[in-house]
Design a protein around this motif. Sequence first.
Motif, short mmCIF file in Angstrom:
data_model
loop_
_atom_site.label_atom_id
_atom_site.label_comp_id
_atom_site.label_asym_id
_atom_site.label_seq_id
_atom_site.Cartn_x
_atom_site.Cartn_y
_atom_site.Cartn_z
N HIS A 30 0.84 -1.21 0.00
CA HIS A 30 0.00 0.00 0.00
C HIS A 30 0.87 1.25 0.00
O HIS A 30 1.82 1.35 0.79
N GLU A 31 0.56 2.17 -0.88
CA GLU A 31 1.21 3.47 -0.88
C GLU A 31 0.42 4.41 0.01
O GLU A 31 -0.72 4.78 -0.30
N LEU A 32 1.01 4.78 1.13
CA LEU A 32 0.35 5.70 2.05
C LEU A 32 0.43 7.13 1.51
O LEU A 32 -0.54 7.88 1.55
N VAL A 33 1.62 7.47 1.05
CA VAL A 33 1.88 8.79 0.46
C VAL A 33 2.50 8.54 -0.91
O VAL A 33 3.48 7.80 -1.02
N LYS A 34 1.94 9.15 -1.92
CA LYS A 34 2.49 9.01 -3.27
C LYS A 34 2.83 10.38 -3.82
O LYS A 34 1.96 11.24 -3.96
N GLU A 35 4.12 10.59 -4.07
CA GLU A 35 4.61 11.87 -4.59
C GLU A 35 4.06 13.03 -3.77
O GLU A 35 3.64 14.06 -4.31
N GLY A 36 4.06 12.85 -2.45
CA GLY A 36 3.66 13.90 -1.53
C GLY A 36 2.20 13.90 -1.14
O GLY A 36 1.82 14.57 -0.18
N ARG A 37 1.35 13.14 -1.83
CA ARG A 37 -0.09 13.17 -1.56
C ARG A 37 -0.50 12.00 -0.66
O ARG A 37 -0.14 10.84 -0.91
N LEU A 38 -1.24 12.30 0.41
CA LEU A 38 -1.70 11.30 1.36
C LEU A 38 -2.86 10.50 0.77
O LEU A 38 -3.93 11.06 0.49
N LEU A 39 -2.65 9.18 0.58
CA LEU A 39 -3.66 8.35 -0.08
C LEU A 39 -4.48 7.52 0.88
O LEU A 39 -5.68 7.29 0.64
N THR A 40 -3.88 7.03 1.94
CA THR A 40 -4.61 6.16 2.87
C THR A 40 -3.93 6.13 4.21
O THR A 40 -2.76 6.50 4.36
N PHE A 41 -4.68 5.69 5.21
CA PHE A 41 -4.11 5.38 6.52
C PHE A 41 -3.98 3.86 6.63
O PHE A 41 -4.52 3.12 5.80
N LEU A 42 -3.30 3.42 7.66
CA LEU A 42 -3.18 1.99 7.93
C LEU A 42 -4.39 1.54 8.74
O LEU A 42 -4.71 2.13 9.77
N HIS A 43 -5.06 0.48 8.29
CA HIS A 43 -6.30 0.03 8.92
C HIS A 43 -6.25 -1.44 9.33
O HIS A 43 -5.60 -2.26 8.67
N ASN A 44 -6.97 -1.76 10.39
CA ASN A 44 -7.39 -3.13 10.64
C ASN A 44 -8.88 -3.22 10.31
O ASN A 44 -9.47 -2.26 9.78
N ARG A 45 -9.51 -4.35 10.57
CA ARG A 45 -10.90 -4.52 10.16
C ARG A 45 -11.83 -3.53 10.87
O ARG A 45 -12.75 -2.97 10.26
N ALA A 46 -11.57 -3.28 12.14
CA ALA A 46 -12.45 -2.39 12.90
C ALA A 46 -12.31 -0.94 12.47
O ALA A 46 -13.31 -0.23 12.28
N THR A 47 -11.07 -0.45 12.31
CA THR A 47 -10.89 0.96 11.93
C THR A 47 -11.38 1.19 10.50
O THR A 47 -11.92 2.26 10.20
N ALA A 48 -11.22 0.19 9.63
CA ALA A 48 -11.71 0.34 8.26
C ALA A 48 -13.22 0.43 8.23
O ALA A 48 -13.79 1.27 7.51
N ARG A 49 -13.87 -0.40 9.03
CA ARG A 49 -15.33 -0.38 9.09
C ARG A 49 -15.82 0.96 9.64
O ARG A 49 -16.77 1.57 9.12
N LYS A 50 -15.16 1.46 10.68
CA LYS A 50 -15.58 2.71 11.30
C LYS A 50 -15.38 3.89 10.35
O LYS A 50 -16.21 4.81 10.31
N ALA A 51 -14.30 3.86 9.57
CA ALA A 51 -13.99 4.97 8.67
C ALA A 51 -14.66 4.82 7.31
O ALA A 51 -14.61 5.75 6.49
N GLY A 52 -15.26 3.67 7.06
CA GLY A 52 -15.83 3.42 5.73
C GLY A 52 -14.76 3.33 4.67
O GLY A 52 -14.95 3.75 3.53
N ALA A 53 -13.62 2.76 5.06
CA ALA A 53 -12.47 2.67 4.16
C ALA A 53 -12.11 1.22 3.90
O ALA A 53 -12.62 0.30 4.57
N ALA A 54 -11.21 0.99 2.97
CA ALA A 54 -10.73 -0.35 2.69
C ALA A 54 -9.75 -0.78 3.77
O ALA A 54 -8.94 0.01 4.25
N ASN A 55 -9.85 -2.04 4.17
CA ASN A 55 -8.92 -2.59 5.14
C ASN A 55 -7.57 -2.80 4.49
O ASN A 55 -7.46 -3.49 3.48
N THR A 56 -6.52 -2.21 5.06
CA THR A 56 -5.17 -2.39 4.51
C THR A 56 -4.46 -3.60 5.14
O THR A 56 -3.29 -3.84 4.85
N SER A 57 -5.16 -4.33 6.00
CA SER A 57 -4.61 -5.53 6.65
C SER A 57 -3.38 -5.20 7.48
O SER A 57 -2.33 -5.83 7.36
N ASN A 58 -3.55 -4.21 8.36
CA ASN A 58 -2.46 -3.82 9.25
C ASN A 58 -2.80 -4.04 10.71
O ASN A 58 -2.34 -3.31 11.60
N ALA A 59 -3.61 -5.09 10.96
CA ALA A 59 -3.89 -5.45 12.35
C ALA A 59 -2.62 -5.93 13.01
O ALA A 59 -1.84 -6.68 12.42
#
Length: 450
Positions: free
Chosen positions: A304-333
């Motif tokens: 996963h690219e968190l920052v690409k050429e200076g732009r913030l693309l995603t945070f690191l998520h586990n299943r719970a934080t992804a569900r709460k944020a409505g984001a894709a799980n990055t599998s960082n539990a």
Amino acid sequence: MNIAEFQEALLRKGREAGFTDMEIYYSSGKSLSVSVVKGEIDAYKIVESGGLSFRGLIGGKMGYASTEALDETSIPFLLTEAAGNAELLELNEDEELFGGSERYHEVDSYSAEIIQTPPEKLIEAAFAMERIALNADLRIEMVRRSAAAVSESEVSIINTKGLNCHRRSSSATASIYVLAKESPEAAETVTGGWFDYSLSSFYDIDVEAVALTGVQEAVSKLGATTVPSDNYPVIFRNDAATSLLSSFASVFSAESVDKGFSLLKGRLGEVIGGSNVTIIDDPLMPGAPSAKAFDAEGSATGRHELVKEGRLLTFLHNRATARKAGAANTSNASKGGYKGKIGVSYHNLYIAPGTQSLEEMIAGTDKGLLIVELQGLHAGTNATSGSFSLAAIGYWIEAGAIVRPVNQITVSGNFFELLNSIETVGSDPRFIGSCTSPSLKAVSLTVSGA
């Protein structure tokens, strides 16, 4: 009992006891380490650790228990303990068992050869490094520690929803830490060290190179003086840059963002760094010591690219934080051992390398500092605000060349501002842990000295 036999018996008896959904998290580790001091073995350690945690749904509630022993007597204890505390706990959505990902990548991080390294070979290597260091330079006062070690670990996550994940990893290391003086009568002493590792065989490690590099790291600091307080261009050598990045890596955790511990909250899609800054978490990188195919919840990992050429693309998520944020799980539990709670952490986080070598970065600096060591990282950094003020050791650069060693200075700045002021990203990342940075050159930072 081995883990497979224990797991089968525990799940079978759990069903008989009225548990519906059940999960086992098992981890174990084994290591052998040797260190020598003054021609004698200072420590010889064999360590084995591990255990198992169990969670199960009974009567509509989730219960928990853990044990270090994998034997018949532990099974009734686990089931009784879990059933008992289930009555006291309310089931929440985050506790639902995960049935597994559709596909898992192959990650090769285990060599059976490593833990089978004969102890006498480790002892021989430790003595050899001490001897090489003492003979390499008369200014080496003593070798404070010369060490060699091998280790392996294992993790299994198995549940009644169909999840069945297993991994093994291994590593071998050699390290040295020395003390140097300009002469026996001199009052000034400096220290330095080095280490190297292998994921395939202890014999792949060049112990002579480890010893000689450790010597050079120490003696090159002799005669260090401070510099006038001012703002200077600063090059953080890859190891110092790695220390700085790891101190602030938590700002990319969705858990930290949700709790208000990161200034990146609400900034997804925004530019937070220079166009030469790309930050990646890649647990599938071949040869990375922290590579893994699944996280602490059994989710398949990926790059996963968190920052690409200076732009913030995603945070690191586990299943719970992804569900709460409505984001894709990055599998960082993450999980701090078999008894730990599920959190969020990076696997193999790094700043993507540039094209300039450290030597080229130094040659392109008229006046400035090369920092090789940062001290007081725990007390001198604030991940929430991004501020840092750290004692540093390094070298003064003038006319594109290192002139002399420098100490008794403090370098200060802000991590978020630093991301926007990196002039050059080096080509020299050294993947020795779960967080890595190449050398970084900042346009200007505040340095307090004389």
